[in-house]
Design a protein around this motif. Structure first.
Motif, short mmCIF file in Angstrom:
data_model
loop_
_atom_site.label_atom_id
_atom_site.label_comp_id
_atom_site.label_asym_id
_atom_site.label_seq_id
_atom_site.Cartn_x
_atom_site.Cartn_y
_atom_site.Cartn_z
N ILE A 1 16.98 -49.52 18.23
CA ILE A 1 17.43 -50.93 18.20
C ILE A 1 16.80 -51.71 19.36
N LEU A 2 16.84 -51.12 20.56
CA LEU A 2 16.32 -51.86 21.72
C LEU A 2 14.81 -52.05 21.64
N SER A 3 14.10 -51.11 20.99
CA SER A 3 12.64 -51.24 20.91
C SER A 3 12.22 -52.36 19.98
N PHE A 4 13.05 -52.68 19.01
CA PHE A 4 12.60 -53.62 18.00
C PHE A 4 13.47 -54.86 17.85
N SER A 5 14.43 -55.04 18.76
CA SER A 5 15.28 -56.21 18.59
C SER A 5 15.88 -56.65 19.93
N ASP B 1 10.39 -59.94 28.62
CA ASP B 1 9.44 -59.27 29.50
C ASP B 1 9.20 -57.84 29.03
N TYR B 2 10.27 -57.22 28.54
CA TYR B 2 10.20 -55.85 28.05
C TYR B 2 9.25 -55.76 26.87
N GLU C 1 -3.04 -47.87 18.26
CA GLU C 1 -3.19 -49.02 19.17
C GLU C 1 -1.88 -49.39 19.84
N LEU C 2 -0.76 -49.02 19.25
CA LEU C 2 0.54 -49.32 19.88
C LEU C 2 0.81 -48.24 20.91
N LYS C 3 0.55 -48.59 22.15
CA LYS C 3 0.58 -47.57 23.19
C LYS C 3 1.93 -47.49 23.90
N GLU C 4 2.95 -48.15 23.37
CA GLU C 4 4.22 -48.18 24.08
C GLU C 4 4.76 -46.77 24.33
N TYR C 5 5.48 -46.66 25.42
CA TYR C 5 5.99 -45.35 25.83
C TYR C 5 7.20 -44.95 24.99
N ASN C 6 8.13 -45.87 24.84
CA ASN C 6 9.31 -45.58 24.01
C ASN C 6 8.93 -45.80 22.55
N ILE D 1 21.96 -64.44 29.10
CA ILE D 1 20.73 -65.21 29.39
C ILE D 1 19.75 -64.34 30.17
N ILE D 2 20.27 -63.62 31.15
CA ILE D 2 19.40 -62.71 31.91
C ILE D 2 18.80 -61.68 30.94
N GLY D 3 19.66 -61.16 30.04
CA GLY D 3 19.21 -60.17 29.06
C GLY D 3 18.05 -60.70 28.22
#
Ligand code: UDP
Ligand code: MG
Length: 306
Positions: free
Chosen positions: A221-225, A288-289, A172-177, A280-282
């Motif tokens: 790291i970026l996928s989960f945090s 959104d990511y 069910e987790l269809k994420e690309y990365n 803040i932008i990050g």
């Protein structure tokens, strides 16, 4: 009768595959209560891997395989294998016999008992691995454990047998990365760990260079945090505080607020403000990511009384 799907991602594994097939069939022939199927996924190999897989499927009706149009990476191969597996239980295995087939019987016994949803191999050492690689991996798992608040310890790899409910929730987790260790941890379910010692690859070479491991680590790291974005914010704040302190010290010491202290103060202040706003932008981008991954909000483990 139960069915076990053995999912094997293969990238340039012509040297390892024959021995892998022999060793695993020997083990599964000892599991009398279940039938098995192999789902080999050729991840865009450039050697004779596809031909060997064709030979397996010609001679053994339990063997199926998929061939990718190019190298999509192990995580994609695992997903494709799972999507095409029809077993009541699914197990991921590397083709190089680093995941001991001798554990399969015990894994099946554990998941069949229904006390656990998943039974996984826990590699308790890194004997035979290069020291630099071991040290870097160790440091990475420490960092990711802190940042992501998910259970992704060193040695907790992909060698896992799981029931259908867990396999379906992973699908069910269809994420690309896809960072599988994070995904296993994210979906939860009860897992029993069976320790095993590291074994060296039976044949062929590892597909991971230090560079690709580094990229994999950053992806994980970026996928989960979103902690790195928060860290940029904290660093920005620290720089602003340092700028103010430099200013105060300069005035306090009576040296006047000009020349070098003024310059240092300005550099710190401007950099601090810049980093703070980038952070803040990050934060917005990371929210959104995460949203764009469309992960399920919760996962139902069991249903009753419908
Ligand atoms: N693999 C894959 N695609 C890749 C890299 C690796 O399908 O892009 C497979 C590989 O064939 C093996 C498994 O993933 O079955 C683990 O790879 P490897 O043994 O190179 O990794 P290591 O054990 O060194 O971490
Ligand atoms: Mg390996």
């Amino acid at each position: 009768m139960d069915k076990i799907s053995i999912i094997v991602p293969c990238y340039n594994e012509e040297k390892a595959l024959p021995e892998f097939y022999r060793a695993v069939t020997r083990e599964i022939d000892n599991i009398k209560e279940a039938e098995c199927e192999f789902i080999f996924v050729d991840d865009g190999s450039r050697d004779r891997t596809p031909e060997i897989l064709q030979e397996f499927s010609d001679s053994d009706s339990r063997c199926r395989y998929l061939s990718f149009s190019r190298n999509f990476g192990k995580e994609a191969a695992m997903y494709a294998g799972l999507e095409n597996a029809s077993g009541d239980y699914c197990v991921f295995m590397d083709a190089d016999l680093q995941h001991p087939p001798s554990l399969l019987k015990e894994m099946y016994r554990v998941v069949k008992s229904k006390k656990y949803d998943c039974c996984a191999g826990l590699r308790i050492d890194r004997n035979g691995e290069k020291h630099l690689r071991s040290a870097l991996s160790h440091a990475f798992y420490k960092i990711i454990g802190r940042l992501c608040h998910l259970d992704m310890g060193d040695g907790k790899g992909d060698f896992r047998m799981m029931n259908r409910a867990m396999a379906d929730s992973i699908l069910e987790l269809k994420e690309y990365n896809r960072y599988m260790k994070g995904i296993f941890s994210f979906v939860g379910f009860d897992t029993k760990w069976i320790p095993f010692h590291n074994v060296e690859r039976t044949a062929g070479e590892t597909k991971w260079s230090l560079r690709s491991l580094f990229r994999y680590a950053v992806d994980g790291i970026l996928s989960f945090s979103s902690a790195p974005a928060t860290m940029a914010g904290s660093t920005g704040l620290l720089l602003i505080i340092a700028a103010v302190l430099t200013g105060i010290c300069a005035v306090w010491s009576g040296g006047g607020f000009s020349g070098v202290p003024l310059l240092v103060c300005l550099i710190l202040l401007l950099n601090g403000i810049q980093m703070f706003f980038i952070s803040i932008i990050g934060q917005y981008v990371s929210k959104d990511y995460m949203e764009s991954k469309r992960r399920p909000i919760y996962i139902v483990k069991k249903k009753g009384g419908f």
